[in-house]
Scaffold this active site. Sequence first.
Site, mmCIF file in Angstrom:
data_model
loop_
_atom_site.group_PDB
_atom_site.id
_atom_site.type_symbol
_atom_site.label_atom_id
_atom_site.label_comp_id
_atom_site.label_asym_id
_atom_site.label_seq_id
_atom_site.Cartn_x
_atom_site.Cartn_y
_atom_site.Cartn_z
ATOM 1 N N TYR A 62 0.986 -1.191 0.048
ATOM 2 C CA TYR A 62 0.157 -0.179 -0.003
ATOM 3 C C TYR A 62 0.981 1.149 -0.052
ATOM 4 C CZ TYR A 62 -3.665 3.412 1.297
ATOM 5 O OH TYR A 62 -4.554 4.182 1.181
ATOM 6 N N GLN A 63 1.925 1.119 0.686
ATOM 7 C CA GLN A 63 2.861 2.507 0.636
ATOM 8 C C GLN A 63 3.741 2.471 -0.552
ATOM 9 O OE1 GLN A 63 2.313 4.444 3.194
ATOM 10 N NE2 GLN A 63 1.052 3.250 4.414
#
Length: 406
Positions: A310-311
């Site tokens: 996600y990051q």
Amino acid sequence: MSSLSHHFAGISIKRLSAVETERHTSNQHEFNGTNAMKSYLGVDRRIFPAAFIYLGEAEEDRLALDDQVTWYDARERHPSRSEHRLYFRDNEVMQKAAEGDTLISALRHDGTMLLLILSEESPDRGDILWLFGMSKVPGKSFTTIDTDKVTPQSNALFNYVAESAGLEVEEEASDTWLELMLDRFGPRFPKTRELSGLALETLGQDINAIEIPDETLVRLIDREETLFRQLESHIVSAQLRGKAETWANNVDEFMQFSLGVHNRRKSRAGHALENHLEWIFLENGVDHQRGAQTENRSRPDFLFPGAEKYQDPDWPDARLTMLGVKTTCKDRWRQVLNEARRIPEKHLLTLQPGISEHQTTEMKQASLTLVLPRRLHETYSTTQTGNLMDVSELITLLRERQTLQL
């Protein structure tokens, strides 16, 4: 799960008319009975202690009070006709009632009655009608439920819905698993993961997370609910006996204890649901992270495949999924909309039956898809089911995104 006849001697449901609710135009303080109601209320005049409960649009609209109702024959002196009615005295709950609201009139086995008024705007109406065996809003005459034929599909869900509505229901007396739990945990509440693990252990070969994930989830939460209620009854009963004299002189302390019992039930139920979902995802080989932090310290219940991807700005948004988990969602579903901004399409798994069409329309407009165990889909209308997924479909989607080639 026992049928409704375990909890109630009789249940009748109707939609309120103007003459029953408009105090400025009518002085009527009674409901017309039916022949079916005589089967459990009898034919003779009787006065019943009654709990009146009103559930409105918001939490602060709830109201409960104790009063009484009278069941009588308005033509008791007529040689051949009878016309039974249920008379109520004016009270604050009935003053709140409006035309179109739903009335549930139920006789408990202890001889007391429940008069439950559900506002047309109440978010609880659909799931409480489900609780009492009604698939749709009734007409303006009483419909009497065959309590022997209505068996809630899930013991845990029955308890969640009843407690959410503030209803007291009689628990089934059982200690099937108590000795096992006391040997393993002692007379204490174990961590939720420990109890979830025991639920999984005791079900053994009766579940299969890969072939029947929807049914497996329901069986797991039902088993854990059974385990918890048996252990809770043992522990809390001992605490009540030991503190009875103290609490007789300190009501505030008792209320604090009672609130703690209630909060423990709610908190445990939510964590148990997440525990069982996590096990199902693991069994199906679905990469995920539970409680991963995204923007502004938000922590979606499940993030797929996890925080690291996600990051990563190079990881495609199309391969990301988030899932919120709530046993019953009510208005709280909006909380998940602000979680995981990289993922515009949100998913929310709940165990709440019969959410209103108004709310599911709002969810669809907000790009939120409801996920429910397959057996709960029948509590929704055909116009709603297009925006519903079951657990099996969710797993298929997650697998596809996990292997998606872009």
